[in-house]
Design a protein around this motif. Structure first.
Motif, PDB file in Angstrom:
ATOM      1  N   MET A 117      11.530  -5.113   2.174  1.00  0.00           N
ATOM      2  CA  MET A 117      11.525  -3.737   1.722  1.00  0.00           C
ATOM      3  C   MET A 117      12.773  -3.058   2.285  1.00  0.00           C
ATOM      4  O   MET A 117      13.439  -3.589   3.180  1.00  0.00           O
ATOM      5  CB  MET A 117      10.246  -3.029   2.187  1.00  0.00           C
ATOM      6  N   ASP A 121      11.415   2.785   1.614  1.00  0.00           N
ATOM      7  CA  ASP A 121      10.089   2.355   1.155  1.00  0.00           C
ATOM      8  C   ASP A 121       9.004   2.670   2.178  1.00  0.00           C
ATOM      9  O   ASP A 121       7.822   2.735   1.819  1.00  0.00           O
ATOM     10  CB  ASP A 121      10.074   0.844   0.881  1.00  0.00           C
ATOM     11  N   LEU A 124       7.610   7.044   1.814  1.00  0.00           N
ATOM     12  CA  LEU A 124       7.502   7.597   0.458  1.00  0.00           C
ATOM     13  C   LEU A 124       6.985   9.024   0.451  1.00  0.00           C
ATOM     14  O   LEU A 124       7.470   9.868  -0.296  1.00  0.00           O
ATOM     15  CB  LEU A 124       6.571   6.727  -0.387  1.00  0.00           C
ATOM     16  N   ASP A 358      15.579   2.668  -5.835  1.00  0.00           N
ATOM     17  CA  ASP A 358      15.433   3.805  -4.934  1.00  0.00           C
ATOM     18  C   ASP A 358      16.342   4.950  -5.354  1.00  0.00           C
ATOM     19  O   ASP A 358      17.419   4.736  -5.911  1.00  0.00           O
ATOM     20  CB  ASP A 358      15.767   3.392  -3.491  1.00  0.00           C
ATOM     21  N   ARG A 362      12.325   8.903  -7.648  1.00  0.00           N
ATOM     22  CA  ARG A 362      10.996   8.437  -7.232  1.00  0.00           C
ATOM     23  C   ARG A 362      10.009   9.587  -7.054  1.00  0.00           C
ATOM     24  O   ARG A 362       8.811   9.344  -6.909  1.00  0.00           O
ATOM     25  CB  ARG A 362      11.100   7.609  -5.947  1.00  0.00           C
ATOM     26  N   SER A 367       9.572   3.428  -8.469  1.00  0.00           N
ATOM     27  CA  SER A 367      10.647   2.444  -8.449  1.00  0.00           C
ATOM     28  C   SER A 367      10.219   1.216  -9.246  1.00  0.00           C
ATOM     29  O   SER A 367       9.026   0.955  -9.423  1.00  0.00           O
ATOM     30  CB  SER A 367      10.971   2.045  -7.006  1.00  0.00           C
ATOM     31  N   GLU A 414       6.215  -0.086  -9.286  1.00  0.00           N
ATOM     32  CA  GLU A 414       5.480   0.272  -8.072  1.00  0.00           C
ATOM     33  C   GLU A 414       4.243   1.090  -8.441  1.00  0.00           C
ATOM     34  O   GLU A 414       4.267   1.879  -9.391  1.00  0.00           O
ATOM     35  CB  GLU A 414       6.399   1.092  -7.171  1.00  0.00           C
ATOM     36  N   SER A 520       2.121   1.134   1.302  1.00  0.00           N
ATOM     37  CA  SER A 520       2.870   1.248   0.058  1.00  0.00           C
ATOM     38  C   SER A 520       3.471  -0.108  -0.236  1.00  0.00           C
ATOM     39  O   SER A 520       3.625  -0.939   0.658  1.00  0.00           O
ATOM     40  CB  SER A 520       3.970   2.319   0.162  1.00  0.00           C
ATOM     41  N   SER A 522       6.420  -0.702  -2.482  1.00  0.00           N
ATOM     42  CA  SER A 522       7.729  -0.723  -3.124  1.00  0.00           C
ATOM     43  C   SER A 522       7.589  -1.379  -4.499  1.00  0.00           C
ATOM     44  O   SER A 522       6.497  -1.430  -5.059  1.00  0.00           O
ATOM     45  CB  SER A 522       8.770  -1.437  -2.249  1.00  0.00           C
TER      46      SER A 522
END
Length: 545
Positions: A117, A121, A124, A358, A362, A367, A414, A520, A522
């Motif tokens: 990552m 990431d 977020l 990225d 976002r 992403s 994502e 999360s 990514s």
């Protein structure tokens, strides 16, 4: 080796995939007594390869996928295959993920893309107001990424900008890749050449395929059937770490389905209960425990482990066990080039585009990763032509033409951690030894829908640059088999399952390893991140045992 009359082992690891294998091997090499529990059997590469070679040709897409990734592996009643109806879907969006319950786990048939990552990431919520932040950052995990890459034998291109912007090396690395990257086949070079004027910057995926002899692994031969199985063992799989753990004294219990985790009044886990295929029940004790049974079987086991003191299951005082299921729900496009590019040489995945990995966008759309699949659907092409009555030399010529020009371009989007997306033990369906099967509720929100709509336009633009005809645009919530969430990490015990060290908030001697702890995901394959966290767990355990 350490021992104790009070316990069967210093450590019991539930699950023999890459995460469990990494931890078990590190503890065993340090002289700790380790028991590894695996629900499924041990398999031999030669047997899987032979079964795959002898499988009858399936012409439908659904059966092609089943043959290509599932059918060579065993499917006994005590570990039903996820390629059947084992997973019960109750949500508006199917989550037909595929995983293996055998010694070595799902890495037997994974594509072996091993990504880090990037720093953003991990934050977020702070940066983009989406999803959840991690309780730790990239800098803290970076040394463990390096160790995981060495353990899994990752091949990659040093100095590459993995942000997709074509700039300086990113993300920051303290060590080079263990091996140089794989050679690019012609079709990838040609696609990159055609897409460059549109500002698309090619990125070559880091992989768990050997480009030089690495341990007992030979150099990748480009067989192009990494899924379902690498025939020569050049691709990493979790059985390699299980073998290493056993060489250092670890004990493997295969065909042993753990169905209950038992905790004492002080919160410490005391023992696990497991069933053999004949239905008989057994138990084992240890000082410490690691749950590494992947992000569906793991929470199912925790939720099944109810008692008077823990009526909602183990590690579930937050009511978050099983919740926040994530995946890379995607879309894809089939195109026909106007020139021969001959995909199908080398690994099944390698060329990706990360222009939308990225950035400030976002806040509005997720992403995503765009990948060119290096596969050739020859049997599907042949079936379609036969259905149209094409025969003889014309059939042969048309199969050759379409095989040389057909490309599949897929987008992995994502998804956010949503508490309503969850896995629970079914109350109505049981497997062959009487245990509940997983019941899955999955959905996507407006954020994902906005990403899908944006990506459709992006794919259409790419097709134009490739001078290719779009044969099909499939936006029907494709599953990428990247299971994340369900036992997520956080600082607050009220809304997370494990802490920053992957230790359960409720039980000081129970850790959870794998991609289920990720708050999360990514847009990248999560295996390497899970492996880095597992190396970190092993370090913690070695300090405590």
């Amino acid at each position: 080796m350490s021992s104790s009359q009070e316990f069967d082992a210093d450590l019991i690891v539930i699950g023999s995939g890459v995460m469990g294998g990494l931890i078990a091997s590190r503890l065993a090499k340090a002289g700790k007594s380790v028991i590894i529990m695996e629900a499924g059997p041990r398999v031999r590469r030669a047997d899987i390869v032979e079964t795959f070679r002898n499988a009858p040709v399936k012409l439908s897409l659904a059966n092609m996928k089943a043959q290509g990734a599932g059918s060579p592996f065993p499917n006994p009643p005590h570990i039903p295959s996820t390629y059947g109806d084992y997973l019960k879907q109750v949500g508006p969006v199917p989550y037909p993920t595929k995983y293996l319950r055998v010694v070595g786990g799902t890495t037997w048939h994974f594509g072996s893309a091993l990504w880090r990552m990037i720093p953003n990431d991990f934050k977020l919520r702070t940066l983009y107001g989406r999803g959840r932040d991690w309780p730790l950052g990239y800098d803290e995990l970076e040394p463990y990424y390096c160790e995981a890459e060495a353990e899994l034998g990752v091949s990659g291109i040093d100095g590459q900008d993995e942000s997709g912007h074509g700039g300086a090396a990113w993300p920051p690395r303290s060590k080079p890749f263990p091996m140089k990257g794989l050679n690019e086949p012609y079709f990838m070079k040609r696609a990159a050449e055609l897409l460059a004027p549109g500002g698309y910057n090619p990125v070559i995926e880091p992989h768990g395929r050997a480009t030089r002899p690495y341990g007992n692994r030979p150099v990748c031969g480009g067989n192009n059937n990494c899924n379902p199985v690498c025939p020569i063992g050049a691709k990493y799989d979790g059985s390699m770490h299980i073998d290493e753990a056993e060489r250092h004294g670890a004990k493997l219990y295969d065909n042993a389905v753990v169905y209950r985790i038992e905790a004492g009044d002080d919160g410490k886990i005391r023992r696990i209960h497991y069933k053999k295929p004949d239905g008989t029940s057994h138990q084992l004790t240890a000082r410490h425990f690691v749950l590494a049974a992947y992000a569906i079987e793991g929470p199912k086991l925790l939720l099944m482990s109810t008692s008077e003191k823990y009526p909602n299951g183990i590690a579930n005082s937050s009511d978050q066990v099983g919740r926040n299921l994530m995946g890379h729900t995607g879309i894809s496009m089939n195109v026909m080039m106007n020139e021969d590019v001959w995909p199908g040489q080398g690994p099944t995945e390698l060329l990706v585009y990360l222009n939308y990995r990225d950035g400030p966008f976002r806040k509005d759309i997720p992403s995503y990763k765009t990948k060119f699949r290096n596969t050739v659907p020859t049997s599907q092409i042949a079936a379609s032509l036969l259905a149209k009555g094409v025969l003889g030399s014309r059939l042969d010529a048309e199969i050759r033409r379409q095989s040389a020009r057909s490309l599949n371009v897929a987008v992995d989007l994502e998804t956010e951690a949503l508490p309503q997306n969850r896995i629970v033990p079914s109350k109505t369906h049981k497997d062959g030894i009487g245990l509940p099967v997983p019941e899955i509720y999955y959905s996507v929100n407006g954020y994902w829908n906005a990403g899908r709509d944006f990506a459709v336009k992006d794919l259409t633009r790419m097709a134009g640059l490739l001078n290719a005809d779009i044969l099909k645009m499939d936006t029907n919530h494709q599953d990428r088999q990247h299971i994340m969430g369900t036992t997520i990490m956080g600082d607050d015990p009220k809304d997370s399952v494990v802490d920053r060290d992957c230790r359960t908030h409720d039980h000081p001697n129970l850790f959870i390893a794998g991609t289920g702890v990720m708050p999360s995901g990514s847009c990248m394959n999560p295996t390497l991140t899970g492996a880095a966290l597992s190396v970190r767990i092993a370090e913690t355990l070695l300090k405590e045992i």
